[in-house]
Design an enzyme around this catalytic site. Structure first.
Site, short mmCIF file in Angstrom:
data_model
loop_
_atom_site.label_atom_id
_atom_site.label_comp_id
_atom_site.label_asym_id
_atom_site.label_seq_id
_atom_site.Cartn_x
_atom_site.Cartn_y
_atom_site.Cartn_z
CG ASN A 1 -1.86 1.11 1.32
OD1 ASN A 1 -1.81 2.03 0.49
ND2 ASN A 1 -2.74 1.07 2.30
CE LYS B 1 -0.04 2.58 6.34
NZ LYS B 1 -1.43 2.84 6.12
NE ARG C 1 -6.32 1.64 -0.01
CZ ARG C 1 -6.31 2.79 0.64
NH1 ARG C 1 -5.21 3.21 1.23
NH2 ARG C 1 -7.39 3.52 0.72
CG HIS D 1 -13.42 3.57 3.15
ND1 HIS D 1 -14.20 4.53 3.75
CD2 HIS D 1 -12.14 3.90 3.43
CE1 HIS D 1 -13.42 5.41 4.35
NE2 HIS D 1 -12.16 5.05 4.17
CG HIS E 1 -14.24 1.94 6.60
ND1 HIS E 1 -13.41 0.86 6.40
CD2 HIS E 1 -13.42 2.98 6.86
CE1 HIS E 1 -12.15 1.23 6.54
NE2 HIS E 1 -12.14 2.53 6.82
N GLY F 1 -13.34 5.30 10.34
CA GLY F 1 -11.97 5.51 10.81
C GLY F 1 -11.70 7.01 10.77
CG ASN F 2 -7.93 9.03 11.10
OD1 ASN F 2 -8.32 9.55 12.14
ND2 ASN F 2 -6.78 8.38 11.01
N GLY F 3 -11.11 8.54 7.95
CA GLY F 3 -12.11 8.73 6.89
C GLY F 3 -13.28 7.83 7.24
CG MET G 1 -14.65 8.61 18.35
SD MET G 1 -15.72 10.06 18.47
CE MET G 1 -16.55 10.04 16.89
CD GLU H 1 -9.18 -1.14 4.01
OE1 GLU H 1 -9.43 -0.31 3.14
OE2 GLU H 1 -8.80 -0.83 5.16
P1 ADP Z 1 -7.68 5.34 8.88
O1 ADP Z 1 -8.93 5.90 8.28
O2 ADP Z 1 -6.56 6.31 8.96
O3 ADP Z 1 -7.30 3.96 8.37
P2 ADP Z 1 -8.40 3.94 11.33
O4 ADP Z 1 -9.43 3.03 10.75
O5 ADP Z 1 -7.15 3.34 11.84
O6 ADP Z 1 -8.08 5.15 10.39
O7 ADP Z 1 -9.11 4.74 12.52
C1 ADP Z 1 -8.39 5.70 13.22
C2 ADP Z 1 -9.30 6.35 14.22
O8 ADP Z 1 -9.84 5.34 15.08
C3 ADP Z 1 -8.54 7.29 15.15
O9 ADP Z 1 -8.57 8.59 14.68
C4 ADP Z 1 -9.32 7.19 16.43
O10 ADP Z 1 -10.18 8.29 16.50
C5 ADP Z 1 -10.19 5.96 16.29
N1 ADP Z 1 -10.01 5.04 17.40
C6 ADP Z 1 -9.07 4.12 17.60
N2 ADP Z 1 -9.24 3.48 18.78
C7 ADP Z 1 -10.35 4.02 19.34
C8 ADP Z 1 -11.06 3.80 20.55
N3 ADP Z 1 -10.66 2.89 21.45
N4 ADP Z 1 -12.15 4.56 20.78
C9 ADP Z 1 -12.55 5.47 19.89
N5 ADP Z 1 -11.94 5.72 18.73
C10 ADP Z 1 -10.84 5.01 18.46
#
Ligand code: ADP
Length: 401
Positions: free
Chosen positions: A7, A14, A91, A180, A208, A210-212, A284, A385
């Site tokens: 990736n 990665k 990816r 995603h 999904h 995450g950050n996104g 978060m 993924e």
């Molecule tokens: P990316 O979109 O960069 O792949 P991830 O799927 O790794 O991101 O998600 C990252 C986000 O997950 C972090 O910004 C954080 O807010 C959130 N996160 C991780 N662990 C926790 C947790 N225990 N509680 C709440 N949010 C979490």
């Protein structure tokens, strides 16, 4: 069969090395700060101590050379020679309308990915650098590309078109693509397996987060709608991205604040979302911690975030005339007990009933978190993924021989 999954980002790469006999990870790692001074290579071989090297890695070519040296290293390696690698899967973020599935890399495929640079100027060029670097270092190894957009190519026109002049679609392919896809694809199959029901009989909403963040409406295993659009800015409120807003906000804010196109782009992608509303974080964990301490802006950011997610889930149930399964995945979706609770507690009218104890489980496995009576089954599915990329690569390479 041994498969290397890569990736590549603009300054990072990665990797994971899979043994497809049992889908075990033999080694994984990442190269960071490519093209800058003090690049960092972290290599984690299975059953051996981790390695961290700081050196100058000027380009992706050198990064691939370094990582392949480590994979075959007498002390840190996990294979004897690069000849043991049967294929490499990459990816790639944007496959436009050309790629509805993963494909083996050919000259035509590379040319098409290059044509798609304008749709994903930040993401597709580094993926291409990764492909070229593998070609240079492992010239005889077949490569496969897996696109974030491909899974959503099954969306019907009514969900992928914007209601703007058709000429913009015909001439410039301005439409909704969604992202995603690899994750939505993977978690929907995992959820169906866990429930012991065929994917082809289920209506699912996968989140999904995450950050996104994006949601997908998946009917009979096919994506029929998803919240991201031409770019990953549309849809849900995210860590630093605004998600949906009235498009008229853009020219209005530009004229009031005298912003350039780049500035407004940066504002919406990097300085909005949780970050903008809380005023201090896009993470978060920090938002929910601050909320517990009584921070009003953090609470507002959380409420906006969960409110919008709930609206999308409701909209997708309407789009599919019902839903059977709701899935949470990615960093926030897999880990935030309070987020899942807040989203689901106002969806009881749709037959969604969370079991508080199951929701609080810290298990890292795919698990059901709804009550036995809940009409809609709610699951947490850890996304993977890389594994889906490895599986697609394996399948395509086997088919080709
Ligand atoms: P990316 O979109 O960069 O792949 P991830 O799927 O790794 O991101 O998600 C990252 C986000 O997950 C972090 O910004 C954080 O807010 C959130 N996160 C991780 N662990 C926790 C947790 N225990 N509680 C709440 N949010 C979490």
């Amino acid at each position: 069969m041994i498969i290397l999954v890569m990736n590549a980002g603009s300054s990072s790469l990665k990797y994971q090395l899979y043994n497809m006999l049992d889908e075990s990870v033999l080694a994984q790692g990442r190269v960071e700060r490519i093209g800058m001074d003090a690049s960092i290579l972290t290599h984690e071989p299975e059953g051996k101590p981790d390695v961290r090297q700081v050196s100058e890695i000027l380009d992706h070519n050198t990064a691939v050379k370094r990582l392949t040296d480590l994979l075959t290293h007498s002390e840190h390696g996990v294979i004897r020679s690069m000849k043991e690698i049967d294929a490499v899967g990459h990816r790639v973020v944007h496959g436009g309308e050309s790629f509805k599935h993963s494909v083996i890399v050919t000259l035509e495929v590379k040319l098409e990915i290059r044509r798609l640079f304008e749709l994903a100027p930040l993401h597709n060029p580094p993926a291409m650098m990764g492909i070229m670097a593998v070609e240079a270092n492992l010239p005889d190894v077949p490569q496969v590309v897996v696109f974030d957009t491909a899974f959503h190519q099954s969306m019907p026109q009514e969900s992928y078109l914007y209601a703007i002049p058709m000429v913009l679609y015909r001439k410039h392919k301005i439409r909704r693509y969604g992202f995603h896809g690899t994750s939505h694809d993977y978690v929907s199959s995992q959820a169906a397996n866990k429930l012991g029901e065929p994917l082809a009989s289920l209506k699912m909403v996968t989140c999904h987060i995450g950050n996104g963040a994006s949601c997908a409406a998946i009917r009979n295993g096919e994506s029929v709608d998803t919240s991201m659009g031409l770019t990953p800015l549309e849809g849900l409120m995210m860590g630093t991205r605004s998600g949906d807003l009235d498009p008229a906000v853009v020219p209005f804010a530009m004229s009031k604040e005298e912003l350039t196109i780049n500035e407004v782009n940066s504002m919406l992608n990097k300085h909005s979302g949780l970050q903008a509303i809380s005023g201090f974080s896009s993470d978060m964990r920090e938002i929910t911690d601050a909320m517990k301490d009584g921070d009003k802006q953090a609470k507002l950011a959380f409420d906006m975030y969960t409110y919008r997610l709930r609206k999308y889930i409701g909209a997708y149930a309407a789009a599919m005339n019902g839903m059977d399964v709701l899935v949470f995945t990615a960093g926030v979706g897999e880990n935030s007990v309070v987020l899942r609770q807040a989203v689901c507690e106002n969806l009881t009218f749709m037959g969604i009933e969370l079991d508080p104890e199951l929701n609080e489980s810290k298990s890292k496995e795919t698990r059901i978190i709804s009550t036995a009576q809940s009409r809609v089954k709610v699951l947490v599915v850890p996304t993977n993924e890389e594994l889906l990329i490895a599986r697609d690569t394996y399948k395509l390479v086997l088919e080709a021989v």
